[in-house]
Design a protein around this motif. Structure first.
Motif, short mmCIF file in Angstrom:
data_model
loop_
_atom_site.label_atom_id
_atom_site.label_comp_id
_atom_site.label_asym_id
_atom_site.label_seq_id
_atom_site.Cartn_x
_atom_site.Cartn_y
_atom_site.Cartn_z
N ASN A 1 0.97 -1.13 0.11
CA ASN A 1 -0.14 0.15 -0.12
C ASN A 1 0.73 1.45 -0.08
OD1 ASN A 1 -2.36 -1.10 -0.09
ND2 ASN A 1 -2.93 -1.30 1.88
N THR A 2 2.11 1.21 0.71
CA THR A 2 2.99 2.49 0.66
C THR A 2 3.27 2.60 -0.42
OG1 THR A 2 3.58 1.98 3.00
CG2 THR A 2 5.14 3.15 1.89
N LEU A 3 3.90 1.41 -1.15
CA LEU A 3 4.44 1.53 -2.35
C LEU A 3 3.61 2.13 -3.55
CD1 LEU A 3 6.84 -1.68 -2.54
CD2 LEU A 3 7.40 0.92 -2.06
N LEU A 4 2.19 1.48 -3.57
CA LEU A 4 1.12 2.00 -4.34
C LEU A 4 0.82 3.47 -4.29
CD1 LEU A 4 -1.12 1.25 -6.47
CD2 LEU A 4 -2.55 1.15 -4.17
N VAL A 5 0.74 4.10 -3.12
CA VAL A 5 0.29 5.55 -3.18
C VAL A 5 1.68 6.31 -3.24
CG1 VAL A 5 0.88 6.00 -0.55
CG2 VAL A 5 -0.95 7.05 -1.87
N ALA A 6 2.82 5.94 -2.95
CA ALA A 6 3.85 6.62 -3.37
C ALA A 6 4.32 6.62 -4.74
CB ALA A 6 5.32 5.76 -2.69
N PHE A 7 3.84 5.61 -5.55
CA PHE A 7 4.16 5.43 -6.90
C PHE A 7 3.10 6.33 -7.60
CE2 PHE A 7 2.84 3.04 -10.77
CZ PHE A 7 4.20 3.20 -11.42
N LEU A 8 1.73 6.13 -7.27
CA LEU A 8 0.93 7.23 -7.94
C LEU A 8 1.10 8.51 -7.52
CD1 LEU A 8 -2.44 5.13 -6.81
CD2 LEU A 8 -1.57 5.40 -9.22
N GLY A 9 1.52 8.68 -6.49
CA GLY A 9 1.60 10.19 -5.84
C GLY A 9 2.79 10.52 -6.88
N CYS A 10 4.05 9.92 -6.99
CA CYS A 10 5.11 10.52 -7.87
C CYS A 10 4.79 10.66 -9.24
CB CYS A 10 6.26 9.32 -7.76
SG CYS A 10 7.20 8.99 -6.42
N ILE A 11 3.94 9.98 -9.65
CA ILE A 11 3.67 10.42 -11.22
C ILE A 11 2.74 11.55 -11.17
CG2 ILE A 11 2.22 9.42 -13.00
CD1 ILE A 11 3.06 6.36 -12.15
N THR A 12 1.75 11.61 -10.49
CA THR A 12 0.76 12.80 -10.53
C THR A 12 1.44 14.12 -10.31
OG1 THR A 12 -0.15 11.89 -8.70
CG2 THR A 12 -1.62 11.84 -10.81
N ALA A 13 2.44 13.78 -9.18
CA ALA A 13 2.88 14.98 -8.63
C ALA A 13 3.90 15.50 -9.64
CB ALA A 13 3.97 14.70 -7.53
N THR A 14 4.75 14.62 -10.45
CA THR A 14 5.48 15.10 -11.45
C THR A 14 4.65 15.97 -12.69
OG1 THR A 14 6.66 13.15 -10.96
CG2 THR A 14 7.55 14.33 -12.96
N ILE A 15 3.38 15.19 -13.10
CA ILE A 15 2.89 15.81 -14.10
C ILE A 15 2.27 17.19 -13.60
CG2 ILE A 15 0.77 15.50 -15.59
CD1 ILE A 15 1.01 12.66 -15.16
N LEU A 16 1.83 17.11 -12.38
CA LEU A 16 1.27 18.24 -12.05
C LEU A 16 2.36 19.45 -11.84
CD1 LEU A 16 -1.52 18.92 -11.06
CD2 LEU A 16 -0.82 18.47 -8.70
N GLY A 17 3.86 18.98 -11.31
CA GLY A 17 4.56 19.87 -11.16
C GLY A 17 5.17 20.36 -12.45
N ILE A 18 5.40 19.70 -13.38
CA ILE A 18 5.89 19.99 -14.53
C ILE A 18 5.09 21.18 -15.33
CG2 ILE A 18 6.60 19.45 -16.81
CD1 ILE A 18 7.98 17.06 -15.57
N THR A 19 3.59 20.94 -15.32
CA THR A 19 2.58 21.83 -15.67
C THR A 19 2.46 23.01 -15.25
OG1 THR A 19 1.40 19.42 -15.98
CG2 THR A 19 0.27 21.65 -16.47
N ALA A 20 2.46 22.87 -13.92
CA ALA A 20 2.45 24.19 -13.17
C ALA A 20 3.61 25.06 -13.16
CB ALA A 20 2.32 24.13 -11.54
N GLY A 21 4.98 24.31 -13.27
CA GLY A 21 6.15 25.20 -13.20
C GLY A 21 6.34 25.64 -14.64
N ILE A 22 5.70 25.06 -15.83
CA ILE A 22 5.89 25.69 -17.19
C ILE A 22 4.63 26.61 -17.27
CG2 ILE A 22 5.47 25.26 -19.63
CD1 ILE A 22 6.67 22.60 -19.11
N LEU A 23 3.73 26.55 -16.91
CA LEU A 23 2.62 27.47 -16.79
C LEU A 23 2.88 28.95 -15.91
CD1 LEU A 23 -0.77 25.61 -16.89
CD2 LEU A 23 0.32 26.69 -18.71
N ARG A 24 3.81 28.64 -14.85
CA ARG A 24 4.18 29.96 -14.21
C ARG A 24 5.06 30.77 -14.83
NH1 ARG A 24 6.44 30.03 -8.04
NH2 ARG A 24 6.06 32.00 -7.77
N LEU A 25 5.55 30.19 -15.85
CA LEU A 25 6.53 31.21 -16.71
C LEU A 25 5.76 31.49 -17.98
CD1 LEU A 25 9.78 29.09 -16.35
CD2 LEU A 25 9.38 31.23 -15.38
N SER A 26 4.41 31.16 -18.04
CA SER A 26 3.69 31.60 -19.34
C SER A 26 3.55 32.95 -19.29
CB SER A 26 2.19 30.88 -19.33
OG SER A 26 1.27 31.57 -19.71
#
Lengths: 428, 404, 340
Positions: free
Chosen positions: B94-119
């Motif tokens: 369960n730990t690995l599952l939530v960590a894995f899912l979290g890493c993926i979505t956090a990366t997507i979210l972070g990269i999107t927000a980081g790029i949009l912040r420079l929009s």
């Protein structure tokens, strides 16, 4: 005289025209910033929709908020079915949220004073332009704050402070010849003074005494600030030492530091708090009883120190090796070259990282709510939510907690960004 | 000359251990080692004495005993008759599952927000910086609790799906979003499904081969082959053909409302969803900052050069800026992934049974084996952390090499 | 207190002296304070009020012990413990006694090495559901697949698993850290059913906005004798706590109340009452306490019955009936060995 052959030449300049409406003022700004391309139009509309739906969701709740009520039921009665917040809980329990439920209410001025003085004590450390004399106050501050927050007789911190002064004086005096000898003499002198001072303190328990407040009675946001500040203050020197140890060329020292840092960084803070709360007592002699708050502070200090050590290590690594070589070629020994050449530069590089780590630490102090300490979050999840009158007031309380943390952490990180800019310009 | 050297060698005095630079480091190290051994021995002695005084002992026998409690979210078979060890494994997964899912979505979210912040779009940039600042500056525990309560309050409960005129309805009769979690259809693998899955994997491999071939052609002959449509065709057609040729061997099990809850399908509990969401959105804010810094660290000349080559803005970002920015982004990203894994231990605030909730929670409470359970817990996190940083360091080194 | 915070820096300097562990009773007397482990908040049983003063049924036991030993019912350090920390806090000596809805079970007594000194409340695990669900029994086939909120760190998890296994139905456990949060989740609809000790259920239900919308199911699926406990091996201290509790019970049996205790203590015709209140015999001396110990313990908040009525009885918002917790003379289970 010469005839003008050209069909038409304008003889005077046209008066300057105002730029077309699409190229000036608000319109230009809006067009370029919000609607420059189809994609941007979509993004703008999407953003406006997000902002609208957040405001539409929160505004009635916020505006209809009830500030005067005795219980959540009163709130519902006043609202009479309308959406609205029950801010009355914040009003009634505000002292509990800030100071916990056991800190005597007549003594609230003491932590308040301690926090205000903290700003003064930090000023000379952070602002280099201030006179160096003010640093003396920063040195005295921890002892003063101890007296203000815990109360009791001021002799205790005074004796402790003088003990340090004597120890350092002896160290200075004797370390000129031999470092180790100086250190030993300093420690012994300080200890002798503390033992003797202990008798004086015992004899004058009531001298200028403030009402003593035991650690267990600390709570609320004050506890977060308290834990955060102490852990940060202790962990910065420890972190620097660990970083130096990790860069050291003495293998045993290096490996001890590496193991310590990697171990602490490898486990979540909550497990360290479990250790402090649940199993540390098994590792200490049976007759000792160390307060939970102190155990937590020790664990948080270790935790933060390991992270600071990594930040400082980055700073040390970023320094060109010429600096190390220059220090060596001047014939400076290790401690002098570190103190005068390497660390000032390395720390300057790592200040933003250190501040980020420390803000993280302040936020992580909320985890103590999981080990049954009543910090801000613990107060909300424990006594307030389980009380008969405020059962189920969830959003208002967590919203308030989030706001308090946001204000503090945001100002600290904004400050660190400002400091970063200051240091950047001074470098060029 | 030679005599002076030899005499120096012979006149080794004890004081040189303290005052001579050559020997002092040995003294320090010996002293440090001595202190360390003393501290460890002292703690060990206290532990043994305290345990003896309390009549307790250190034993891992409890791991083999039946746990006696149930766990809701689990990836492997488990019942209250299973052992504590198995409960710990459920928690680990369960730990690995939530960590894995979290890493993926956090990366997507972070990269999107980081790029949009420079929009260039002012409103988008401002919105993103508000997001970043708000989430960075509030403790993650508070976010987990708030998001959990939002989740509970906003989504309908299963009973809202009941009745003739339900207040809520399922999405395409397949997905049900409830305050207790999200239900999705579960694939049922019938006979022959192996062939379909095999075909699917083969077609994915074929797509990779095609792209490789196309790149090879591009580099060696300068011929640009469009791979988009062939890839898509490879992705869909063989699998669909085989699927129908074998008579639909893979079915879907739809969640159905029975009694209090939906039955069947995949059920992601509210605890998992809110923890996942909170961790992603919180860490995403940090990643956004790093991405922004990484993009800003790329020399403006690079962007201008790319623009001068006639690349369109999104190509400039994808082909020129991001690959260079990755160099700056990846190392902190690793520590954010580690943070997600470690912060997932806050699962116990929302009742998600990760390793802290099973081994470090109920097992500890029921057996009273605090020392053993907490040591095992720390060991697990240590292994995970060291493992992730090792893998990530290898990856890090590989992109560093390419860059040079 | 300042000694504890100073310990780290000044242990060597003698400013902070460790407590010599001669026995818990001597420790408590030397310290002048009783360290009493309590829960972090169960209405009626242990809860700080708006002024931060701990109140409740379990708290009363702590106060009685403090009054008996230290002659001051406020000389107590209440240490809030969670399900996770309560046993280790007691085992490691951080607290002298644990008065926190703790079920007396064999493994806790034998394997974890604790001594339950008696039972101050006979409880059982029950269920609460919303009335709108129409469920009337925890055994009806309707409850298959139900989501149940449980407070972790208690025996309830195991009982629940056993119960559903025995009736052969499935359920979804939703573990929650604290009772307050369990209620929040239950109210928000995260679970259909909330299970914990019946007394706590009644307390939580009484706290709700509309208690009549929630029903307690008739089934009681376990025996939960709740009582204070101390460490194994320190029999002198265990005796003090045990007989303080017994004194409260005996006082109710003999009709000693906080109102008439002063009068009774002057001596009565009842020899047992005289022994209890110290006007006859040397029972206090046997416990290494003075003769008035029981009188002080009873004067804090009255006898067992008075404590019950004041904190959780039918007159309070929690409104529990005495039921099995009535005196044995009234057909209940509350019974104290004689003071002789």
């Amino acid at each position: 005289m010469a005839k003008n052959n050209a069909a038409f030449v304008r003889h005077q300049l046209i008066e300057e025209q105002a730029p077309p409406i699409t190229e000036r003022g608000v319109v230009k700004w809006v067009r370029e910033n919000l609607f420059s391309s189809p994609f941007n139009v979509i993004m703008t509309l999407l953003s406006l929709w997000v902002i609208y739906s957040i405001i539409a969701g929160v505004a009635p709740w916020f505006i209809n908020g009830v500030w005067n009520a005795n219980s959540v039921r009163d709130c519902y009665d006043i609202l009479d079915g309308a959406t609205g917040a029950c801010f009355a809980v914040l009003k009634e329990r505000f002292p509990q949220l800030i100071y916990g439920f056991k800190y005597p209410s007549t003594e609230y001025w003491r932590p308040n004073t301690a926090v205000i003085l903290l700003l003064f004590a930090l000023a000379p450390i952070l602002f280099r332009k201030l006179p160096r004399k003010f640093l003396l106050f920063s040195l005295i501050y921890p002892f003063l704050a101890y007296w203000l927050i815990w109360g009791g007789t001021p002799l205790v911190p005074v004796v402790a402070f003088l003990g340090f002064v004597i120890g350092i004086y002896c160290f200075r005096r004797f370390s000129a010849n031999a470092f180790a000898l100086g250190a030993i003499i300093g420690v012994i002198a300080a200890n002798i003074f503390w033992v003797l001072g202990g008798y004086v303190v015992d004899a004058n328990e009531t001298f200028l005494a403030l009402q003593a407040v035991p650690s267990r009675d600390m709570g609320g946001f004050m506890l977060n600030i308290l834990l955060g500040t102490i852990a940060v203050a202790l962990s910065i020197p420890l972190g620097i030492l660990l970083a130096l140890g990790r860069k050291s060329n003495m293998p045993i020292i290096k490996w001890i530091c590496v193991l310590f840092i990697e171990f602490i960084r490898g486990v979540p803070l909550i497990t360290l708090l479990f250790v402090a709360n649940v199993i540390l007592a098994f590792f200490l002699p049976p007759e000792t009883s160390i307060d939970l708050i102190l155990r937590v502070i020790v664990m948080m200090t270790f935790f933060n120190a390991a992270y600071i050590a990594e930040v400082v290590r980055g700073g040390l690594a970023a320094l060109p090796s010429g600096q190390y070589e220059a220090a060596n070629s001047l014939g400076l020994d290790y401690s002098k070259s570190m103190r005068f050449i390497i660390l000032p530069q390395a720390l300057k590089i790592s200040i933003p990282g250190i501040v980020n780590t420390c803000v993280g630490m302040l936020k992580d102090t909320t985890l103590v709510s999981i080990i049954s300490m009543f910090d801000l979050v613990g107060m909300i999840r424990g006594p307030i939510l389980s009380s008969t009158s405020w059962n189920g007031v969830y959003w208002e309380l967590f919203g308030a907690a989030a706001t308090i943390f946001f204000v503090v952490c945001f100002s600290v990180s904004k400050y660190s960004q400002w400091l970063e800019r200051q240091l950047e310009t001074s470098n060029r | 000359m030679s005599t002076s050297i030899s005499s120096e060698r012979e006149t080794f005095r004890l004081s040189m251990l303290l005052n001579d630079k050559r020997y002092r480091s040995y003294t320090f190290q010996a002293f440090a080692l001595f202190v360390l051994i003393c501290v460890v021995a002292y703690l060990g002695k206290n532990l043994v004495e305290n345990l003896a005084a309390a009549g307790l002992n250190i034993s891992y026998g409890f791991l083999g005993e039946a746990s006696g409690y149930d766990i809701n979210q689990r990836l492997i078979e488990y019942s209250s008759q299973s052992s504590h060890l198995r409960a710990a494994f459920v928690g680990i997964l369960n730990t690995l599952l939530v960590a894995f899912l979290g890493c993926i979505t956090a990366t997507i979210l972070g990269i999107t927000a980081g790029i949009l912040r420079l929009s260039n779009n002012w409103i988008v940039a401002k919105l993103m910086s508000i997001y970043v600042e708000i989430f960075r500056n509030v403790p993650v525990l508070i976010w987990i609790l708030i998001i959990n309560s939002i989740f509970l309050a906003v989504l309908p409960q299963p009973r809202a799906f009941k009745g003739e005129n339900p207040e809520a309805s399922m999405l395409w009769d397949m997905f049900a979003f409830t305050g207790r979690g999200i239900y999705a259809p579960k694939p049922l693998f019938l006979e022959g499904s192996v062939v379909v899955v095999g075909t699917f994997i083969l077609s994915i491999l074929a797509i990779f081969a095609l792209r490789r071939y196309a790149r090879h052609k591009l580099y060696s002959e300068g011929r640009l082959i469009n791979t988009l449509w062939p890839s898509l065709a490879l992705f869909v057609i063989p699998t669909v053909l085989i699927f129908y040729a074998l008579g639909s061997p893979i079915g879907l099990e739809y969640p159905e409302l029975k009694g209090f809850n939906f039955k069947g399908g995949i059920y992601a509990r509210g605890g998992l969803i809110s923890l996942w969401f909170a961790l992603s959105i919180y860490t995403g804010a940090f990643i956004a900052e790093v991405v922004r810094a990484g993009i800003l660290s790329v020399n403006e000349g690079q962007t201008e050069a790319a623009a001068a080559l006639g690349l369109r803005p999104n190509f400039v970002m994808n082909l020129v800026v991001l690959p260079q920015a990755l160099r700056v982004i990846v190392p902190p990203l690793i520590s954010f992934y580690l943070n997600i894994t470690k912060n997932s231990s806050l699962a116990l605030a929302v009742g998600y049974m990760d390793i802290t909730g099973t081994l470090g929670g109920i097992t500890l409470n029921q057996t009273g084996r605090a020392i053993e359970a907490i040591l095992l817990l720390m060991l697990f996190y240590l292994i995970i952390s060291l493992g992730i940083s090792a893998i990530m360091n290898i990856y890090n080194r590989s992109i560093m090499l390419k860059e040079r | 207190m300042k000694k504890t915070i100073f310990f780290g820096a000044l242990a060597v300097a003698g400013l902070a002296a460790g407590i010599v562990s001669a026995g818990t009773l001597d420790d408590v007397k030397a310290r002048g304070k009783l360290n009493c482990g309590v829960s972090t908040g169960v209405p009626g049983f242990a809860q700080p009020d708006a002024n931060g003063v701990w109140q409740g049924f379990d708290i009363a036991v702590c106060r009685a012990v403090a009054a008996a030993v230290l002659n001051d019912s406020d000389a107590i350090e209440f240490v809030p413990t969670t399900g996770k920390t309560r046993f280790t806090s007691l085992a490691s000596g951080e607290i002298d006694m644990l008065a926190r809805n703790t079920t007396w079970t064999m493994s806790r007594d034998v394997d974890l090495k604790f001594e339950f000194i008696g039972v101050n409340y006979y409880d059982g695990q029950g269920f609460m559901v919303k009335a709108s669900t129409g469920i009337t029994s925890a055994k009806s086939p309707d409850i298959d697949g139900v989501t149940v909120c449980i407070q972790t760190g208690t025996t309830t998890e195991l009982n629940l698993a056993d119960h559903f296994r025995s009736i052969g139905m499935s359920y979804e456990p939703l573990p929650v850290e604290s009772g307050a949060e369990a209620v929040t989740q239950y109210m928000a609809g995260a679970c259909d059913m909330f299970t914990t000790d019946r007394s706590a259920l009644a307390a939580r239900r009484a706290n709700m906005e509309t208690p009549e919308d929630h029903v307690l199911l008739p089934e009681i699926i376990s025996k939960e004798p709740l009582g204070p406990l101390v460490r194994h091996g320190d029999n002198d201290w265990a005796d003090v706590v045990r007989w303080t509790l017994n004194a409260l019970i005996t006082a109710e049996e003999l009709g000693v109340t906080s109102a008439n205790i002063e009068e009774m203590a002057k001596g009565t015709n009842n020899p047992e009452m005289n022994r209890l209140l110290g006007s006859e015999g040397n029972l206090g001396e046997m416990l290494n306490l003075d003769a008035d110990w029981a009188k002080r313990a009873i004067s804090v908040a009255g006898n067992y019955g008075e404590i019950f009525e004041a904190n959780i009885g039918s007159g309070t918002i929690i409104g529990l009936a005495r039921g099995v917790n009535a005196m044995w003379t009234d057909g209940g289970l509350i019974y104290s060995p004689p003071f002789r």
